[in-house]
Motif scaffolding. Structure first.
Motif, PDB file in Angstrom:
ATOM      1  N   TRP A  16      -6.375   0.409  13.915  1.00  0.00           N
ATOM      2  CA  TRP A  16      -6.734   1.672  13.274  1.00  0.00           C
ATOM      3  C   TRP A  16      -5.473   2.426  12.908  1.00  0.00           C
ATOM      4  CZ3 TRP A  16      -7.786   0.861  18.508  1.00  0.00           C
ATOM      5  CH2 TRP A  16      -7.071   1.654  19.404  1.00  0.00           C
ATOM      6  N   ALA A  36     -10.692  -2.401   6.917  1.00  0.00           N
ATOM      7  CA  ALA A  36     -11.806  -3.343   6.973  1.00  0.00           C
ATOM      8  C   ALA A  36     -11.588  -4.493   5.992  1.00  0.00           C
ATOM      9  CB  ALA A  36     -13.113  -2.615   6.668  1.00  0.00           C
ATOM     10  N   GLU A  37     -11.028  -4.198   4.824  1.00  0.00           N
ATOM     11  CA  GLU A  37     -10.727  -5.254   3.861  1.00  0.00           C
ATOM     12  C   GLU A  37      -9.652  -6.188   4.401  1.00  0.00           C
ATOM     13  OE1 GLU A  37      -9.609  -3.192   0.373  1.00  0.00           O
ATOM     14  OE2 GLU A  37     -11.650  -2.531  -0.149  1.00  0.00           O
ATOM     15  N   TRP A  38      -8.655  -5.619   5.080  1.00  0.00           N
ATOM     16  CA  TRP A  38      -7.603  -6.457   5.654  1.00  0.00           C
ATOM     17  C   TRP A  38      -8.164  -7.394   6.723  1.00  0.00           C
ATOM     18  CZ3 TRP A  38      -2.859  -2.685   6.501  1.00  0.00           C
ATOM     19  CH2 TRP A  38      -2.424  -2.228   5.245  1.00  0.00           C
ATOM     20  N   HIS A  39      -9.145  -6.914   7.516  1.00  0.00           N
ATOM     21  CA  HIS A  39      -9.723  -7.729   8.582  1.00  0.00           C
ATOM     22  C   HIS A  39     -10.280  -9.035   8.050  1.00  0.00           C
ATOM     23  CE1 HIS A  39      -9.190  -4.431  11.307  1.00  0.00           C
ATOM     24  NE2 HIS A  39      -9.873  -5.033  12.283  1.00  0.00           N
ATOM     25  N   THR A  47       0.817  -1.217   0.000  1.00  0.00           N
ATOM     26  CA  THR A  47       0.000   0.000   0.000  1.00  0.00           C
ATOM     27  C   THR A  47       0.845   1.258   0.000  1.00  0.00           C
ATOM     28  OG1 THR A  47      -1.725  -1.195   1.206  1.00  0.00           O
ATOM     29  CG2 THR A  47      -1.857   1.208   1.200  1.00  0.00           C
ATOM     30  N   PRO A 101      -6.868   4.514   5.083  1.00  0.00           N
ATOM     31  CA  PRO A 101      -8.319   4.699   5.251  1.00  0.00           C
ATOM     32  C   PRO A 101      -8.938   3.501   5.958  1.00  0.00           C
ATOM     33  CG  PRO A 101      -7.773   4.195   2.969  1.00  0.00           C
ATOM     34  CD  PRO A 101      -6.476   4.403   3.674  1.00  0.00           C
ATOM     35  N   GLN A 102     -10.019   3.745   6.667  1.00  0.00           N
ATOM     36  CA  GLN A 102     -10.674   2.693   7.428  1.00  0.00           C
ATOM     37  C   GLN A 102     -11.211   1.593   6.519  1.00  0.00           C
ATOM     38  OE1 GLN A 102     -10.425   2.741  10.679  1.00  0.00           O
ATOM     39  NE2 GLN A 102     -11.377   0.729  10.863  1.00  0.00           N
ATOM     40  N   ARG A 103     -11.590   1.944   5.293  1.00  0.00           N
ATOM     41  CA  ARG A 103     -12.094   0.936   4.375  1.00  0.00           C
ATOM     42  C   ARG A 103     -11.010  -0.088   4.037  1.00  0.00           C
ATOM     43  NH1 ARG A 103     -14.038   3.024  -1.386  1.00  0.00           N
ATOM     44  NH2 ARG A 103     -11.783   3.401  -1.477  1.00  0.00           N
ATOM     45  N   THR A 104      -9.773   0.390   3.879  1.00  0.00           N
ATOM     46  CA  THR A 104      -8.664  -0.531   3.616  1.00  0.00           C
ATOM     47  C   THR A 104      -8.450  -1.477   4.787  1.00  0.00           C
ATOM     48  OG1 THR A 104      -7.589   1.112   2.209  1.00  0.00           O
ATOM     49  CG2 THR A 104      -6.208  -0.669   3.065  1.00  0.00           C
TER      50      THR A 104
END
Length: 695
Positions: free
Chosen positions: A444, A416-419, A382, A411-414
């Motif tokens: 975070w 969330a995808e990693w989770h 990234t 970004p938080q969306r990234t």
């Protein structure tokens, strides 16, 4: 062992014989000159001339004959008596090859009575020792049998952290590790500061302490317990947490798979109860019956109870995920060190440089390492950064593990995808989010106050203690040996240590030739260990070495090694560090040590062997300066040492023979009042010859 250069000076006996022949020759020559002068001056004839020449030459002849008589009747018997006394001092049961002769023949009966009395006293002492040790031997056999069948690896260390005991399971766990051995320091086996700190803080009442420490590519759970009413001995039991990870993960997964099914059945039961209740209300007027009412109430009650139990099971699984038994105290520097060791095999991933103050926290080390490796891979993809910083920040009741890079926050969306991504390297491939949940954590990203850096933050459970492990000074230099506990502490003055208390490594080299300063080098290196004046049978070092050059036929005649025997062996610059780790802080022992030390310290080797060195050649020469033959073969014959067939002129065989020679010389040194290392070094220094070091 390669043949050694000859000494530049004759032995004392040969010098005495030379002096005797010189005096005899001078006397004879002077008498002849005197006889010639008197014969010319006096011109005698007949009997007078014969008497003149006989008187003039008689002095030289008398000195020659007197020397021969003294040599045969006194000096040779004295030398034989000295050899026999040296044998008796080393071993009272040695063979009697030199009975008193010549003018000392009268000592024969007295010497025989002395030897017989010595042997009788020794036999009585041996009998008493056997009777006294019989119960101890039985206990030892029971202990060894218990150690063999015990599947839990365990170590027993004394108050100075020297290994007194280890079992077969520990030997299997540390298979091939040079730090495992009786008398060796625990730091050489598990060299992490957190373990040393835990040992220093261990209570004396026997209360156990648990710790997770890295060992090579594994994490070991250590249970530490001080042995009550002892001299500070500590029992350490070990568990490879990596091996138990799969079983525990299967258990967690099975519990997790039960929940959806239970919830589905519970929901279906509740729905059926609700439908039945509605039907009962619609048909109450025409179809009312007490049984239907009771069934409806029972179904409703059971569904509520099932729902409650499902929620309790769900809560227990959440607790298991967040506070599992693998969450144990970890020292952050241990984690960073293990992470970078893993990254050494993955050059494409960025390295982590620890910054800030290290801290304690609780975690599952194998899972955290896999998690951090995955996060570093995604951060590299990234951000494009090849180097990151790692920092642990102390919170109120948490410790924040931060990965820092120059750039903007994620970004938080990234995140969330990693989770949702799974880690295939772990059993059952848990997701990143599931590993975070196991630690009661989340992830975070935030920006630093300088506006130039950003960090990915993982909160982890804190530990009460936050200080660094206490620093320890570097010490100075079969399965069990409890006598090690009686040795002096490693940080005591080594020179004052008793010779019997020394840990000694006897070593020997085989070389391509004798001219080490002109290109000859090592082709074989062997060593063995002596602890508590006892030669350990299995604690050995034996390696062939690729010399990088042909082995001359003249050297092959000595040691029997050919080019094919060392083909594929590691070069010397790889063997020497392994040998140095094997030696540890022991005292070195060799026969003609100057040669072997020169062989293992070639120019540019970069391996430090600045340790005390004992030399059996010099010690033998100092003890018996009037005797000839201080080479290894002569001394083995003198002290009746057994040489196994084929062992002579092999590195390990000669090292073992040197160790046995040292044990034979030890009682003679003690009889001379030489009982400490410093006294032995001083004694051998007096017998040192500069040409011993030539090669």
């Amino acid at each position: 062992m390669a043949p050694r250069p000859a000494r530049g000076h004759l032995p004392r006996r040969q010098r005495l014989v030379g002096a005797w022949l010189l005096v005899s020759g001078l006397a004879f020559f002077s008498g002849a000159l005197l006889a010639l002068w008197l014969d010319a001056e006096l011109a005698p004839s007949g009997i007078q001339r014969i008497a003149l020449w006989a008187g003039s030459l008689g002095g030289g002849v008398l000195i020659l004959l007197l020397g021969l008589v003294l040599e045969r009747r006194l000096f040779t018997p004295l030398r034989h008596l000295q050899v026999q006394m040296a044998r008796l001092a080393a071993n009272p049961d040695a063979r009697d090859d030199y009975p008193p002769e010549g003018w000392l023949k009268g000592l024969g009966p007295d010497l025989a009575r002395l030897r017989d009395g010595w042997r009788q006293d020794r036999q009585q002492l041996a009998t008493a020792h056997t009777e006294g040790a019989r119960s101890a031997a039985r206990i030892r056999l029971e202990l060894e049998s218990l150690l063999q069948v015990l599947e839990t690896p365990l170590l027993l260390c004394d108050q100075h952290r020297r290994i007194l005991l280890f079992n077969h399971a520990a030997e299997t766990l540390f298979d091939g590790h040079p730090g495992l051995g009786l008398g060796k320091r625990l730091e050489g086996l598990i060299g992490v500061a957190s373990l040393q700190d835990a040992l220093a803080r261990l209570p004396d009442d026997g209360a156990p302490r648990e710790l997770l420490v890295p060992s090579d590519e594994r994490w070991l759970r250590c249970l530490l317990k001080r042995v009550p009413q002892s001299q500070g001995e500590t029992l350490i039991t070990l568990t490879d947490t990596t091996a138990s990870l799969t079983d525990e993960s299967h258990t967690r997964a099975a519990l997790g798979e039960l929940l959806p099914s239970l919830r589905r059945h519970g929901a279906g039961l509740a729905s059926a109860a609700e439908t039945l209740s509605r039907l009962a209300a619609d048909q109450a007027a025409s179809d009312s019956h007490p049984l239907r009412t009771r069934i409806t109430a029972a179904i409703d009650e059971e569904s509520r109870a099932l729902t409650t139990e499902i929620e309790r099971l769900s809560q227990r699984i959440d607790d298991l995920q967040q506070q599992g038994e693998r969450l144990v105290p970890l020292w952050s520097n241990d984690l960073w060190q293990s992470l970078n060791e893993r990254l050494d095999h993955l050059p494409e991933l960025p390295r982590v440089t620890p910054i800030g103050m290290p801290a304690w926290f609780k975690g599952d080390a194998p899972a955290l390492l896999a998690l951090l490796e995955a996060l570093l891979e995604r951060l590299h993809q990234t951000t494009g950064r090849h180097a990151l910083e790692g920092e642990l920040c102390l919170g109120n009741r948490r410790v924040y593990l931060d990965l820092i890079w120059r750039g903007r926050p994620l970004p938080q969306r990234t995140l969330a995808e990693w989770h949702a991504e799974h880690l295939e390297s772990l059993p059952l491939a848990p997701s990143i989010g599931e590993l975070l949940l196991q630690h009661g954590s989340d992830a975070w990203s935030l920006a630093d106050a300088d506006g130039e850096h950003a960090r990915l933050r993982l909160p982890l459970p804190a530990v009460e203690r936050v200080g660094a492990p206490a620093a320890h000074k570097t010490p100075r230099p079969e399965f069990h040996d409890f006598g090690i506990a009686d040795l002096p502490p490693p940080d005591a003055e080594l020179a004052a240590c008793s010779l019997r208390a020394l840990e000694i490594v006897a070593f020997d080299t085989e070389t391509t030739g004798l001219e080490l300063r002109r290109g000859d080098t090592v082709i074989s290196l062997g060593a063995c260990r002596v602890v508590n004046a006892r030669l350990l049978a299995d604690d050995t070092f034996d390696m062939r070495v690729d010399p990088g050059r042909p082995i001359p036929p003249a050297s092959t005649v000595i040691h029997g090694l050919r080019d094919a025997d060392v083909a594929g062996a590691p070069p010397l610059h790889l063997v020497l560090p392994r040998f140095r780790r094997y030696v540890g802080e022991a005292v070195l022992l060799a026969h003609n040590a100057a040669f072997d030390l020169l062989a293992i310290q070639p120019p540019g080797a970069g391996v430090d062997f600045q340790l005390p060195v004992l030399d059996t050649l010099l010690l033998s020469r100092a003890l018996d300066p009037s005797l000839d033959g201080h080479d290894l073969d002569s001394l083995a014959s003198r002290f009746d040492l057994n040489i196994p067939e084929g062992a002579r002129h092999t590195a390990l065989g000669d090292a073992r023979l040197t160790a046995e020679l040292w044990l034979a010389l030890l009682p003679r040194l003690e009889a001379r009042g030489v009982v400490t290392l410093q006294e032995a070094l001083t004694l051998q220094a007096g017998a040192f010859d500069r040409e011993d070091a030539s090669a």
